[in-house]
Write a protein that holds these residues in place. Sequence first.
Motif, PDB file in Angstrom:
ATOM      1  N   UNK A 292       1.087  -1.168   0.076  1.00  0.00           N
ATOM      2  CA  UNK A 292       0.042   0.056   0.015  1.00  0.00           C
ATOM      3  C   UNK A 292       0.786   1.329   0.013  1.00  0.00           C
ATOM      4  N   UNK A 293       2.055   1.336   0.485  1.00  0.00           N
ATOM      5  CA  UNK A 293       3.145   2.413   0.383  1.00  0.00           C
ATOM      6  C   UNK A 293       3.076   2.867  -0.994  1.00  0.00           C
ATOM      7  N   UNK A 294       3.010   2.116  -2.086  1.00  0.00           N
ATOM      8  CA  UNK A 294       3.074   2.671  -3.298  1.00  0.00           C
ATOM      9  C   UNK A 294       2.033   3.875  -3.709  1.00  0.00           C
ATOM     10  N   UNK A 295       0.978   3.733  -3.210  1.00  0.00           N
ATOM     11  CA  UNK A 295      -0.376   4.662  -3.219  1.00  0.00           C
ATOM     12  C   UNK A 295      -0.083   5.706  -2.020  1.00  0.00           C
ATOM     13  N   UNK A 296       0.736   5.579  -1.244  1.00  0.00           N
ATOM     14  CA  UNK A 296       0.961   6.498  -0.177  1.00  0.00           C
ATOM     15  C   UNK A 296       2.024   7.195  -0.467  1.00  0.00           C
ATOM     16  N   UNK A 297       3.276   6.721  -0.416  1.00  0.00           N
ATOM     17  CA  UNK A 297       4.510   7.521  -0.512  1.00  0.00           C
ATOM     18  C   UNK A 297       5.202   7.443  -1.860  1.00  0.00           C
ATOM     19  N   UNK A 298       4.473   6.711  -2.801  1.00  0.00           N
ATOM     20  CA  UNK A 298       5.119   6.595  -3.989  1.00  0.00           C
ATOM     21  C   UNK A 298       6.212   5.517  -4.414  1.00  0.00           C
TER      22      UNK A 298
ATOM     23  N   UNK B 287      -5.529   8.669  -8.249  1.00  0.00           N
ATOM     24  CA  UNK B 287      -6.322   8.010  -7.264  1.00  0.00           C
ATOM     25  C   UNK B 287      -6.940   6.894  -7.844  1.00  0.00           C
ATOM     26  N   UNK B 288      -7.113   5.879  -6.699  1.00  0.00           N
ATOM     27  CA  UNK B 288      -7.894   4.506  -7.233  1.00  0.00           C
ATOM     28  C   UNK B 288      -7.249   3.786  -8.198  1.00  0.00           C
ATOM     29  N   UNK B 289      -6.029   3.982  -8.371  1.00  0.00           N
ATOM     30  CA  UNK B 289      -5.422   3.221  -9.260  1.00  0.00           C
ATOM     31  C   UNK B 289      -3.867   2.760  -8.436  1.00  0.00           C
ATOM     32  N   UNK B 290      -3.282   1.744  -8.797  1.00  0.00           N
ATOM     33  CA  UNK B 290      -1.910   1.251  -8.447  1.00  0.00           C
ATOM     34  C   UNK B 290      -0.605   1.420  -9.312  1.00  0.00           C
ATOM     35  N   UNK B 291      -1.263   1.623 -10.551  1.00  0.00           N
ATOM     36  CA  UNK B 291      -0.128   1.590 -11.740  1.00  0.00           C
ATOM     37  C   UNK B 291       0.295   2.898 -11.741  1.00  0.00           C
ATOM     38  N   UNK B 292       1.634   3.142 -11.614  1.00  0.00           N
ATOM     39  CA  UNK B 292       2.326   4.411 -11.684  1.00  0.00           C
ATOM     40  C   UNK B 292       2.755   4.791 -13.181  1.00  0.00           C
TER      41      UNK B 292
ATOM     42  N   UNK C 292      17.965   1.412 -14.268  1.00  0.00           N
ATOM     43  CA  UNK C 292      16.840   2.100 -13.381  1.00  0.00           C
ATOM     44  C   UNK C 292      16.669   1.157 -12.234  1.00  0.00           C
ATOM     45  N   UNK C 293      16.511   1.592 -10.955  1.00  0.00           N
ATOM     46  CA  UNK C 293      16.433   0.806 -10.158  1.00  0.00           C
ATOM     47  C   UNK C 293      14.781   1.409  -9.623  1.00  0.00           C
ATOM     48  N   UNK C 294      13.866   0.388  -9.557  1.00  0.00           N
ATOM     49  CA  UNK C 294      12.574   0.719  -9.186  1.00  0.00           C
ATOM     50  C   UNK C 294      12.079   0.079  -7.733  1.00  0.00           C
ATOM     51  N   UNK C 295      11.856   0.912  -6.796  1.00  0.00           N
ATOM     52  CA  UNK C 295      11.258   0.048  -5.730  1.00  0.00           C
ATOM     53  C   UNK C 295      10.354   1.073  -4.627  1.00  0.00           C
ATOM     54  N   UNK C 296      10.196   0.530  -3.480  1.00  0.00           N
ATOM     55  CA  UNK C 296       9.210   1.047  -2.494  1.00  0.00           C
ATOM     56  C   UNK C 296      10.058   1.134  -1.074  1.00  0.00           C
ATOM     57  N   UNK C 297       9.990   2.159  -0.508  1.00  0.00           N
ATOM     58  CA  UNK C 297      10.605   2.244   0.870  1.00  0.00           C
ATOM     59  C   UNK C 297       9.211   1.678   1.868  1.00  0.00           C
ATOM     60  N   UNK C 298       9.787   0.702   2.878  1.00  0.00           N
ATOM     61  CA  UNK C 298       8.869   0.044   3.847  1.00  0.00           C
ATOM     62  C   UNK C 298       9.526   0.177   5.157  1.00  0.00           C
TER      63      UNK C 298
END
Length: 278
Positions: free
Chosen positions: A168-174, A195-200, A236-242
């Motif tokens: 869920x962090x993807x939709x909150x902090x990117x 808003x309402x999607x998860x794909x960036x 390109x390194x894609x990821x999310x901070x949790x």
Amino acid sequence: MKKIAFVTYAANPAITPDDNLTAEALRRMGYIVESAVWNDPAVAWQAFDLVVIRSPWDYHHQPDAFLTWLDRLEALGVRVENALPLLRWNAHKTYLRDLEGCGIPIIPTVWVKQGEPVPALTAVWGEPDEVVVKPTISASAYLTERLRVEALSGFTALVDVMIQPFVREITVVGEWSLLYFDGRYSHAVKKYPQAGDFRVQSEFGGKVSLETPTPALLEQVQAILDSLDTTPLYARVDGVEVDGRFLLMELELIEPSLFLRAAADAPQRFAEAIAARV
């Protein structure tokens, strides 16, 4: 004059506007830069001093043909960047499993082969309520779905897929994208879904902003690049901070957008990295 090809695809054979910033920088440095469609039989690949894989954005629809084309370049003795072993390895998302085996944190993943049923996810992760399912050969969120866990009941994979708990962090902090040229950090952006999607991705309404990563984040991402046997020309390194921990989502080494327009000096940095490998 040295001649460089930027590899594209038939539906959009021109160099992308983003990449053209680097192409123009190379031309000012005295290089000839041309676009070349990867599966165009008329292209004389031997005529180029360097072939840079940039926007073959249909390769995941015909992966066998793409890999055969790479084999042909190798047989012709063509200089290719990224390096051919990196491209072959990166073409199938099971490279993430290899990196996880090297101690790189990734989003927990269940790998399901074509024709196999999905295992009981509760035995793996406890009680996730939503998951993301994506093919192991894909790009730009192709056939990527966000599903309730109960929707996987009786699900049989039609292609090899990977299943991950929805973060869920993807939709909150990117979602972070950090860009590296010749193994050195260049710049970073954050991507946010609408808003309402998860794909960036922009084609799904995603937005991008230039961001400055913390030293701690840069250290974590540098460890990913340091785990590779070969230093890529571009990555390109894609990821999310949790909870302060960077979870790798993708290590893009084939055809990533490099967000060159986001940072004023990035096109020149990429051009200099290319010139150093001609």
